[in-house]
Design a protein around this motif. Structure first.
Motif, mmCIF file in Angstrom:
data_model
loop_
_atom_site.group_PDB
_atom_site.id
_atom_site.type_symbol
_atom_site.label_atom_id
_atom_site.label_comp_id
_atom_site.label_asym_id
_atom_site.label_seq_id
_atom_site.Cartn_x
_atom_site.Cartn_y
_atom_site.Cartn_z
ATOM 1 N N UNK A 182 -18.240 -9.322 3.227
ATOM 2 C CA UNK A 182 -17.569 -8.085 2.826
ATOM 3 C C UNK A 182 -17.648 -7.042 3.942
ATOM 4 N N UNK A 183 -18.749 -7.011 4.699
ATOM 5 C CA UNK A 183 -18.852 -6.076 5.808
ATOM 6 C C UNK A 183 -17.793 -6.328 6.865
ATOM 7 N N UNK A 184 -17.544 -7.601 7.159
ATOM 8 C CA UNK A 184 -16.499 -7.950 8.109
ATOM 9 C C UNK A 184 -15.117 -7.648 7.565
ATOM 10 N N UNK A 185 -14.927 -7.860 6.257
ATOM 11 C CA UNK A 185 -13.658 -7.515 5.625
ATOM 12 C C UNK A 185 -13.353 -6.034 5.811
ATOM 13 N N UNK A 186 -14.381 -5.206 5.587
ATOM 14 C CA UNK A 186 -14.201 -3.759 5.726
ATOM 15 C C UNK A 186 -13.989 -3.385 7.194
ATOM 16 N N UNK A 187 -14.757 -3.993 8.080
ATOM 17 C CA UNK A 187 -14.673 -3.665 9.506
ATOM 18 C C UNK A 187 -13.308 -3.991 10.096
ATOM 19 N N UNK A 188 -12.610 -4.968 9.517
ATOM 20 C CA UNK A 188 -11.276 -5.321 10.004
ATOM 21 C C UNK A 188 -10.169 -4.798 9.094
ATOM 22 N N UNK A 189 -10.552 -4.107 8.016
ATOM 23 C CA UNK A 189 -9.583 -3.645 7.016
ATOM 24 C C UNK A 189 -8.703 -4.816 6.564
ATOM 25 N N UNK A 190 -9.347 -5.911 6.176
ATOM 26 C CA UNK A 190 -8.643 -7.130 5.787
ATOM 27 C C UNK A 190 -7.702 -6.875 4.613
ATOM 28 N N UNK A 191 -6.594 -7.608 4.583
ATOM 29 C CA UNK A 191 -5.582 -7.418 3.550
ATOM 30 C C UNK A 191 -5.630 -8.474 2.470
ATOM 31 N N UNK A 192 -5.082 -9.657 2.763
ATOM 32 C CA UNK A 192 -5.120 -10.741 1.797
ATOM 33 C C UNK A 192 -3.898 -10.796 0.899
ATOM 34 N N UNK A 193 -3.945 -11.710 -0.066
ATOM 35 C CA UNK A 193 -2.746 -12.045 -0.840
ATOM 36 C C UNK A 193 -2.452 -11.066 -1.973
ATOM 37 N N UNK A 194 -3.416 -10.230 -2.353
ATOM 38 C CA UNK A 194 -3.165 -9.351 -3.505
ATOM 39 C C UNK A 194 -3.111 -7.867 -3.131
ATOM 40 N N UNK A 195 -2.829 -7.583 -1.881
ATOM 41 C CA UNK A 195 -2.725 -6.192 -1.454
ATOM 42 C C UNK A 195 -1.592 -5.473 -2.174
ATOM 43 N N UNK A 196 -0.515 -6.199 -2.499
ATOM 44 C CA UNK A 196 0.619 -5.576 -3.196
ATOM 45 C C UNK A 196 0.193 -4.996 -4.536
ATOM 46 N N UNK A 197 -0.836 -5.564 -5.143
ATOM 47 C CA UNK A 197 -1.309 -5.097 -6.452
ATOM 48 C C UNK A 197 -2.443 -4.075 -6.332
ATOM 49 N N UNK A 198 -3.426 -4.368 -5.476
ATOM 50 C CA UNK A 198 -4.641 -3.559 -5.460
ATOM 51 C C UNK A 198 -4.756 -2.632 -4.251
ATOM 52 N N UNK A 199 -3.842 -2.738 -3.304
ATOM 53 C CA UNK A 199 -3.887 -1.855 -2.152
ATOM 54 C C UNK A 199 -4.887 -2.317 -1.106
ATOM 55 N N UNK A 200 -4.943 -1.576 0.013
ATOM 56 C CA UNK A 200 -5.852 -1.976 1.086
ATOM 57 C C UNK A 200 -7.247 -1.398 0.868
ATOM 58 N N UNK A 201 -8.152 -1.735 1.776
ATOM 59 C CA UNK A 201 -9.554 -1.373 1.577
ATOM 60 C C UNK A 201 -9.817 0.116 1.717
ATOM 61 N N UNK A 202 -8.955 0.838 2.416
ATOM 62 C CA UNK A 202 -9.138 2.288 2.491
ATOM 63 C C UNK A 202 -9.104 2.923 1.097
ATOM 64 N N UNK A 203 -8.347 2.311 0.206
ATOM 65 C CA UNK A 203 -8.253 2.861 -1.142
ATOM 66 C C UNK A 203 -9.301 2.332 -2.093
ATOM 67 N N UNK A 204 -9.951 1.222 -1.749
ATOM 68 C CA UNK A 204 -10.917 0.594 -2.650
ATOM 69 C C UNK A 204 -12.373 0.791 -2.252
ATOM 70 N N UNK A 205 -12.617 1.024 -0.964
ATOM 71 C CA UNK A 205 -13.991 1.273 -0.522
ATOM 72 C C UNK A 205 -14.329 2.738 -0.787
#
Length: 499
Positions: A182-205
């Motif tokens: 999860x730290x690497x996910x945040x460090x790269x602002x990872x997107x993935x397949x469900x960004x259309x529904x839940x948004x990117x990490x800037x909005x969830x962290x």
């Protein structure tokens, strides 16, 4: 390391391991990319003694064969020469490590699950690798708000498994979820397949705990959804790729686990029809859409060639995968059924199948997830992660195929259509720096001309660093450099990356 008591056998074995280590896999990145080493000191016995006293012998990795997985990137394109991996368990240990490295001018490569594709977590020279893999504890879960606080080394799939017991889920889903942190996910602002529904990490962290290069601990571990007390410092580190600080803890807003999940796997005649089906999905399915993925026929051919998977609907020029997530199975099935029938009636799609059982969904998603596995068997695959306006989304694939002609083995595209993120892949029979130099300036120039982004969800890392000035203004790059100087004046954190 090998004991001297084993005499000649030990020497020969050590020599064999070194030879195998030096000749297996990709060339050293410093040689293939002609990188000049920065003004950093080399590791000595005094440094090692400090780290042993702090962490204990078992949390230092020095054996050459064990170092291999930390030195070579996920897709085996890059290779560093690090002689040491440090595995701290606590924020205090990270703080002491970085304070010591900063004072002694020792370069550090920050690393999580090491699943990135831009070389952001792979050493270039002999940087000390600072790994999050033992920082994998869940700190707290607020079941009412759905806010999870955890260590940066928690594996994404493990977090999902834990949350499932509370009818919650992570707001991010990646193909590498079984090993990424999860730290690497945040460090790269990872997107993935469900960004259309839940948004990117800037909005969830909601909050982060970060250790600065000098060892100071920055406590931004907020768990409130709304907090406007000053600058949003945590956002500085989301997507910073370990260049500004080392993330140790994450507070993230989790989503309710859906009670109903439906999946449609559709075949279409051309990309224009795909766009029509996409637009209709947004209107007809609205709030229950959670993923919209696309792949072309060459992607499917590669998966079928290299894995046991095959298309469930036969062969078509393009495939569309649409997932819905909701709370009422009957309602969601009816909506998806009407959408499917409407697409067939308007000839947006030629064929398709809809499924709702977990086993059927998993089987269809496996086709999408097996794409990355197929890369290993398809020669040397160059992976380009770009965002494009939807009207130009697939144009770049056809254009690159025409540009390369018979120089490439296969040019294909797939990705997250819902947010315009295309994964353009170019398969070569073998590595060729000459081909990379032929492809990348042209590709990135075209992406810029089409008003796209050269990095959608994987960052800049090492591989895209030279192209950053092409797509960012001088003022923007200068501000990035100023931020780096402010937070890491000795440039010990992830040197040779991003800027």
């Amino acid at each position: 390391m090998f004991s001297k008591l084993k005499g000649r056998i030990c020497v020969n074995a050590t020599r064999y391991v070194k030879q195998r280590y030096l000749h297996a896999g990709p060339q050293f990145t410093k040689d293939s990319y002609e990188v000049q080493r920065g003004p950093y000191r080399s590791l000595n016995e005094g440094h090692l003694n400090y780290f042993r006293d702090l962490l204990g012998e078992t949390n230092l990795i020095q054996d050459l064969s064990d170092l291999e997985k930390y030195n070579v990137d996920f897709y085996k394109h890059l290779r560093g020469k690090s002689n040491l991996v440090l595995r701290p368990r606590t924020t205090t240990e990270v703080s002491k490590i970085l304070s010591f490295c900063n004072a002694n001018l020792l370069a550090v490569c920050t690393q999580g699950g090491h699943t990135g594709v831009c070389g952001g977590a792979t050493p270039i020279f002999d940087e000390i690798i600072l790994s999050t893999e033992l920082m994998n504890k869940i700190v707290h879960l607020d079941e009412i708000s759905g806010v999870l606080t955890c260590g940066a080394g928690c594996v994404l799939q493990n977090l999902n498994d834990y949350l499932s017991e509370f009818d919650l889920m992570m707001p991010i889903d990646l193909g590498a979820k079984g090993s990424c942190h999860i730290g690497g996910n945040v460090a790269t602002n990872a997107g993935g397949i469900r960004l259309i529904r839940y948004g990117n990490l800037h909005g969830n962290v909601l909050g982060l705990e970060v250790v600065k290069a000098n060892g100071e601990v920055l406590d931004c571990l907020n768990t409130l959804k709304k907090d406007n007390t000053g600058f949003h410092l945590k956002n500085t580190f989301i997507g910073s790729e370990g260049c500004l600080g080392f993330i140790t803890k994450v507070a993230i807003q989790c989503a309710p686990k859906p009670k109903s999940i439906q999946l449609a796997f559709l075949g279409a005649q051309n990309f224009d029809k795909i766009l029509m089906a996409f637009r209709k999905a947004k209107h007809d399915l609205g709030e229950i859409v959670s993923a919209i993925e696309v792949m072309d026929h060459k992607t499917m051919e590669m998966v079928e060639q290299h894995t046991p998977m095959s298309s469930p609907i036969g062969h078509y020029p393009f495939y569309l995968i649409i997932e819905t997530s909701g709370s009422d199975e009957v309602h969601d099935q009816e909506k998806l059924g009407r959408y499917f029938e409407g697409c067939m009636a308007k000839h947006f799609i030629l064929n398709g199948v809809t499924v709702s059982s977990p086993s059927q969904r998993e089987k269809l998603w496996h086709i999408r997830e097996k794409i990355a596995e197929s890369f290993y068997k398809d020669g040397y695959v160059l992976m380009y992660d770009v965002t494009l306006p939807l009207e130009h989304y697939y144009d770049i694939v056809a254009e690159m195929e025409n540009y390369l002609g018979n120089r490439s083995h296969r040019v294909f595209g797939f990705g997250h259509l819902g947010d315009g993120n295309l994964h353009l892949q170019i398969s070569l029979k073998e590595f060729s720096q000459e081909m990379i130099n032929y492809i990348e300036p042209y590709l990135y120039k075209r992406v810029k001309e089409l008003k796209g982004s050269i990095s959608a969800e994987h960052g800049i890392g090492f591989l895209k660093k030279q192209y950053l000035p092409m797509v960012q203004s001088n003022v923007n790059v200068a501000l990035m450099r100023d931020m780096k100087k402010l937070l890491d004046p000795n440039c010990i954190l992830n040197p040779y990356k991003v800027i």
